[in-house]
Design a protein around this motif. Structure first.
Motif, mmCIF file in Angstrom:
data_model
loop_
_atom_site.group_PDB
_atom_site.id
_atom_site.type_symbol
_atom_site.label_atom_id
_atom_site.label_comp_id
_atom_site.label_asym_id
_atom_site.label_seq_id
_atom_site.Cartn_x
_atom_site.Cartn_y
_atom_site.Cartn_z
ATOM 1 N N UNK A 50 0.817 -1.215 0.000
ATOM 2 C CA UNK A 50 0.000 0.000 0.000
ATOM 3 C C UNK A 50 0.852 1.267 0.000
ATOM 4 N N UNK A 51 2.172 1.097 0.023
ATOM 5 C CA UNK A 51 3.058 2.247 -0.033
ATOM 6 C C UNK A 51 3.142 3.033 1.250
ATOM 7 N N UNK A 52 2.972 2.368 2.392
ATOM 8 C CA UNK A 52 3.017 3.067 3.680
ATOM 9 C C UNK A 52 3.931 2.313 4.641
ATOM 10 N N UNK A 53 4.375 3.016 5.665
ATOM 11 C CA UNK A 53 5.109 2.417 6.795
ATOM 12 C C UNK A 53 6.309 1.580 6.358
ATOM 13 N N UNK A 54 7.093 2.094 5.399
ATOM 14 C CA UNK A 54 8.211 1.314 4.877
ATOM 15 C C UNK A 54 9.241 0.996 5.965
ATOM 16 N N UNK A 55 9.577 1.994 6.785
ATOM 17 C CA UNK A 55 10.597 1.768 7.811
ATOM 18 C C UNK A 55 10.138 0.715 8.816
ATOM 19 N N UNK A 56 8.882 0.839 9.277
ATOM 20 C CA UNK A 56 8.341 -0.152 10.208
ATOM 21 C C UNK A 56 8.302 -1.537 9.563
ATOM 22 N N UNK A 57 7.883 -1.562 8.305
ATOM 23 C CA UNK A 57 7.786 -2.841 7.600
ATOM 24 C C UNK A 57 9.159 -3.482 7.464
#
Length: 572
Positions: A460-467
């Motif tokens: 979904x293109x969000x929370x890349x660092x957390x992911x």
């Protein structure tokens, strides 16, 4: 205990597997049209193939025909005998068993049991005892021989000898509960209710933690002695510790109505059948599947309608991937049996294995209507609906099960994870994310939940660092899980770190070579680092592994010149 039991099992396991063939992933699970033949060679070959397929009915049919055509063939005689008893045709096996014992006395446990079975059904108990006495007291015989002698002495009205035979089991302390359980049953047979109560109460320590049959037998003793309060306490305690048990609510309801206890007193034949079932269960727990099936077949020969034994046979058929055979066993258990519920759950699972999903869904919906208070059928219904891409009804089934279990805060991470997948696949991302986060709150280092949530964020293109952090941790926990490794590689791709993506995605494909999505991802990564020919090769591989219609369309577009989407460095 496990080490001691495994030591006992080695001879009989090797004996059964050497003649029957081994179980494994190569066994067929599709019906096979075995050739019809009136000659020896055709029947023998068809029977041998069927035996290798674990198709006991066909193996018994063809080998039995072949054996009649060449009765002097020693190898065929042994093979036919094992096929017959594996198929439950114990009576048909008895004449061959007598031949085997005449040729090699004391060398064949199952031949001894087949001859003993024939004599018991003829009520020739002394002959059965004489045959059992020929068994050397070693290996699995050291369990079977004392139990069989005890019940055969019981049949001959020799109480003292019966109880003395059980003392032989006490040599192995791990078998003491089994010895005391059968002591209680034999004392009950002889009318000694006080002695039976003492033995059954002591057999497994706390009776509420005993096997169901032992708890039921002790409860029946209490009732027959007029101690209904003790019986009620036992049933309630057992139900509290085993809340999914259907037997104890039945007994509690029966007590409230003032109905008499269900008789658990056994005849000598059914007592020995109980002993065979106990041994079959021990074998099954040690993954000695073929001998477990054979002992269960001997048990059913002496007690044909027993539902618990049928459940064990059905489980073996499932292990063998004989789904139709398992379904036939499960449907033979009457609906008024306390074990019918479990049988129908297993039937539904088997139906899904052979893609009869509509039937499985219909069966589970009937069960939900029948017992709306039980979450197990709802959870299984949710699983089948999710597997067949009916995501919204699947989530609804899970939600109803969660409500019955006290709400989302009171269920384990697994059920929330399953509902989260159904929500996500059904387009309800907000609900899915909430379930995944709650599941991780319960089980913070759960790699499968971290993988699904992180991959969904990346998609979904969000929370890349957390992911990325989450997936690195998941890979640490499950380094050999190709899907989790792929997710980490895909994060790197989305961040534009293509070289790192290639490294992880190559590793993922090495772990799961035949997944179309993983091969497609690797193709995209190769393209971005300029390895065009390798990218095209991976996309062709993706097409060869039966991708979904949407993925096939995307891959074909790339092979026809459309560039794969580039990664995008996102801020959170």
């Amino acid at each position: 205990m496990k080490r001691n039991l495994l030591h006992l099992l080695v001879p009989v396991t090797a004996l059964a597997l050497s003649a029957c063939g081994t179980l494994g992933p190569n066994a067929r699970n599709q019906p096979f049209d075995y050739p019809q033949s009136d000659g020896f060679a055709g029947n023998f070959l068809a029977g041998k193939v069927a035996q290798g397929d674990n198709a006991d009915d066909a193996a018994a049919q063809y080998l039995f025909r072949a054996q009649k055509l060449e009765p002097g063939n020693d190898d065929l005689r042994r093979r036919t005998f094992l096929a017959l008893i594996s198929d439950g045709r114990i009576a048909d096996s008895a004449p061959i068993a007598r031949q085997l014992l005449a040729e090699q006395p004391q060398q064949d446990l199952f031949a001894v049991l087949a001859v003993t079975d024939a004599d018991i059904r003829a009520k020739n108990y002394q002959a059965a005892l004489d045959t059992i006495n020929t068994l050397p007291n070693r290996g699995l015989n050291s369990i079977i021989r004392p139990l069989a002698r005890a019940w055969l002495f019981t049949a001959l009205d020799r109480r003292r000898d019966a109880l003395a035979a059980l003392d032989e089991l006490q040599i192995n302390k791990s078998l003491s509960p089994l010895s005391e359980y059968h002591r209680g049953l034999i004392l009950d047979y002889f009318g000694d209710l006080n002695g039976a109560e003492q033995a059954l109460a002591n057999a497994y320590g706390d009776p509420a933690d005993a096997p169901l049959r032992a708890a039921e037998a002790l409860g029946a003793i209490y009732e027959r002695k007029g101690q209904n309060q003790k019986a009620e306490l036992l049933y309630q305690s057992y139900m509290d510790r085993h809340p999914q048990s259907l037997a104890m609510p039945y007994h509690l309801e029966r007590l409230k109505k003032g109905e008499p206890p269900i008789s658990t007193a056994l005849t000598p034949a059914s007592g020995l059948a109980e002993g065979y079932l106990d041994i079959a269960t021990l074998l099954s727990q040690e993954n000695a599947v073929d001998p477990a099936l054979i002992m269960a077949r001997f048990s059913l020969s002496l007690r044909p309608g027993d539902a618990v034994t049928k459940l064990l046979v059905g489980e073996v058929m499932e292990i063998r991937k004989r789904w139709d055979d398992a379904i036939a066993i499960y449907t033979s258990i009457p609906k008024n049996s306390p074990h019918s519920w479990n049988a129908r759950l297993r039937e539904a699972a088997c139906l899904t294995e052979i893609n009869r999903n509509d039937e499985a869904v219909a069966l589970l919906r009937r069960m939900v209507s029948e017992r709306p208070d039980r979450p197990d059928a709802l959870i299984q219904l949710g699983d089948v609906l999710r597997a067949t891409k009916q995501f919204n009804p699947s989530a609804d089934a899970y939600s109803r099960a969660i409500a019955q279990l006290g709400g989302a805060e009171n269920v384990g991470w697994r059920l929330l994870y399953r509902r989260g997948i159904a929500y996500e696949q059904g387009g309800e991302w907000d609900k899915a994310e909430k379930d995944f986060l709650l599941a991780l709150n319960m089980e913070p280092d759960q790699p499968y939940v971290m993988n699904y949530l992180a991959y969904s964020w990346v998609d979904r293109g969000v929370n890349f660092d957390k992911a990325q952090d989450m997936l690195k941790r998941a890979v640490e926990l499950k380094p050999d899980d190709g899907y989790i490794v792929d997710s980490l590689g895909w994060v790197y791709y989305k961040l534009g770190h293509y070289e790192q993506a290639v490294t992880e995605l190559e590793h993922a494909v090495s772990l799961i070579p035949d997944d179309p999505t993983l091969n497609d991802h690797l193709g995209d990564a190769y393209y971005q680092v300029g390895r065009i020919h390798e990218a095209e090769f991976q996309w062709h591989r993706a097409l060869s592994f039966d991708p979904s219609a949407d993925l096939r369309k995307e891959v074909l577009a790339k092979l026809n010149g459309k560039k794969p989407a580039t990664g995008t460095v996102a801020t959170n």
